[in-house]
Design a protein around this motif. Structure first.
Motif, mmCIF file in Angstrom:
data_model
loop_
_atom_site.group_PDB
_atom_site.id
_atom_site.type_symbol
_atom_site.label_atom_id
_atom_site.label_comp_id
_atom_site.label_asym_id
_atom_site.label_seq_id
_atom_site.Cartn_x
_atom_site.Cartn_y
_atom_site.Cartn_z
ATOM 1 N N LYS A 1 0.819 -1.205 0.000
ATOM 2 C CA LYS A 1 0.000 0.000 0.000
ATOM 3 C C LYS A 1 0.852 1.253 0.000
ATOM 4 O O LYS A 1 1.818 1.364 0.745
ATOM 5 C CB LYS A 1 -0.875 0.038 1.251
ATOM 6 C CG LYS A 1 -1.875 -1.079 1.363
ATOM 7 C CD LYS A 1 -2.726 -0.860 2.614
ATOM 8 C CE LYS A 1 -3.448 -2.105 3.024
ATOM 9 N NZ LYS A 1 -4.259 -1.897 4.240
ATOM 10 N N PHE B 1 -4.846 -2.131 -8.361
ATOM 11 C CA PHE B 1 -5.298 -1.214 -7.317
ATOM 12 C C PHE B 1 -6.417 -0.319 -7.855
ATOM 13 O O PHE B 1 -6.447 0.001 -9.042
ATOM 14 C CB PHE B 1 -4.151 -0.292 -6.872
ATOM 15 C CG PHE B 1 -2.920 -1.010 -6.391
ATOM 16 C CD1 PHE B 1 -2.011 -1.539 -7.284
ATOM 17 C CD2 PHE B 1 -2.668 -1.140 -5.036
ATOM 18 C CE1 PHE B 1 -0.866 -2.204 -6.840
ATOM 19 C CE2 PHE B 1 -1.533 -1.793 -4.580
ATOM 20 C CZ PHE B 1 -0.634 -2.324 -5.478
ATOM 21 N N LEU C 1 -6.580 4.909 -1.503
ATOM 22 C CA LEU C 1 -6.704 3.529 -1.938
ATOM 23 C C LEU C 1 -8.034 2.948 -1.490
ATOM 24 O O LEU C 1 -8.378 3.001 -0.312
ATOM 25 C CB LEU C 1 -5.539 2.703 -1.363
ATOM 26 C CG LEU C 1 -5.496 1.234 -1.724
ATOM 27 C CD1 LEU C 1 -5.305 1.053 -3.230
ATOM 28 C CD2 LEU C 1 -4.372 0.533 -0.963
ATOM 29 N N TYR D 1 -7.282 -3.304 -3.277
ATOM 30 C CA TYR D 1 -6.218 -3.787 -4.126
ATOM 31 C C TYR D 1 -6.246 -5.306 -4.170
ATOM 32 O O TYR D 1 -6.932 -5.955 -3.368
ATOM 33 C CB TYR D 1 -4.852 -3.246 -3.690
ATOM 34 C CG TYR D 1 -4.316 -3.791 -2.392
ATOM 35 C CD1 TYR D 1 -4.792 -3.325 -1.177
ATOM 36 C CD2 TYR D 1 -3.302 -4.739 -2.382
ATOM 37 C CE1 TYR D 1 -4.287 -3.808 0.016
ATOM 38 C CE2 TYR D 1 -2.779 -5.215 -1.189
ATOM 39 C CZ TYR D 1 -3.280 -4.745 0.011
ATOM 40 O OH TYR D 1 -2.767 -5.221 1.198
ATOM 41 N N GLY E 1 -8.409 -1.178 1.191
ATOM 42 C CA GLY E 1 -7.497 -0.065 1.336
ATOM 43 C C GLY E 1 -7.984 0.876 2.417
ATOM 44 O O GLY E 1 -8.549 0.449 3.423
#
Lengths: 113, 114
Positions: free
Chosen positions: A100, B33, B45, B48, B58
């Motif tokens: 991330k 993503f 985000l 993903y 996310g």
């Protein structure tokens, strides 16, 4: 809570001068940082990155500086060119191996002749 | 053409409707993503995926559903659209795990929920 902040929403610089874009983060565990550039109606593209073991990384006209104690990084563009006019996002990750990315709010850079 | 493509590029819908944004990549990248871009928030985000049939949340997953039955496709569904989901949505892919791998973004899908 915005963990990665870009406090200047916009920046205007004359062609040939230095552009300095700033980014602050709150999580001291962030270990890897990146800059992405975005033109209108396009997706962001990768620009440059830096690991926390370094305090500087350079790629041509672009240099990223990292100050871990201040939780601050900056992107320097020298010399600035009109084609550099775009939105710049900084991003942070907990490690090089983390999937991330946490992005900042973006800074719109305008380089005028 | 090789790359990552999103469809539709522009969509207007009404509150409560279901909307699916499509994302297709031709690189056989493992990771895909979904981000949304909003003024004052940057890119956030949503979901993903590390591989087919593997997805993870996310920062802002509420109100969204994803699936990844094939490596090349990663659709994002808003099951009951709300005005707060008006945004520009970006799909991205990466060949490997880890933040060090370059993310390749699509051109974005601008969604307006009335």
């Amino acid at each position: 809570d915005q963990q990665v902040k870009q406090n200047s929403p916009s920046l205007s610089v004359q062609e040939g001068r230095i552009s300095i874009l700033n980014c602050d983060y709150t999580n001291s565990m962030f270990d890897y940082f990146l800059w992405y550039k975005k033109y209108p109606a396009e997706g962001p593209t990768f620009l440059i990155s830096i690991s926390s073991i370094k305090d500087k990384n350079e790629d041509g006209r672009f240099t990223v500086f990292l100050n871990k104690s201040a939780k601050h990084l900056s992107l320097h563009i020298v010399p600035s060119q009109p084609g550099d006019s775009a939105v710049y996002f900084c991003a942070a990750a907990l490690s090089f191996n983390t999937d991330k990315l946490i992005f900042g709010t973006g800074t719109r850079l305008q380089v005028f002749p | 053409d090789a790359g990552i493509t999103q469809s539709p590029r522009y969509k207007i819908t009404e509150t409560g409707r279901q909307v699916t944004l499509m994302c297709h990549q031709t690189w056989s990248h493992s990771y895909m993503f979904w981000y949304r871009q909003d003024l004052g928030h940057g890119l956030r985000l949503i979901y993903y995926s590390a591989a087919a049939d593997i997805t993870d949340k996310g920062e802002v997953p509420d109100g969204y559903v994803v699936s990844r039955s094939k490596t090349e496709n990663f659709p994002l569904t808003l099951e009951s659209a709300t005005r707060s989901q008006t945004s520009v949505y970006f799909c991205a892919s990466r060949s490997s795990g880890g933040a060090g791998g370059e993310l390749f973004f699509g051109e974005g899908s601008r969604l307006t929920v009335l």
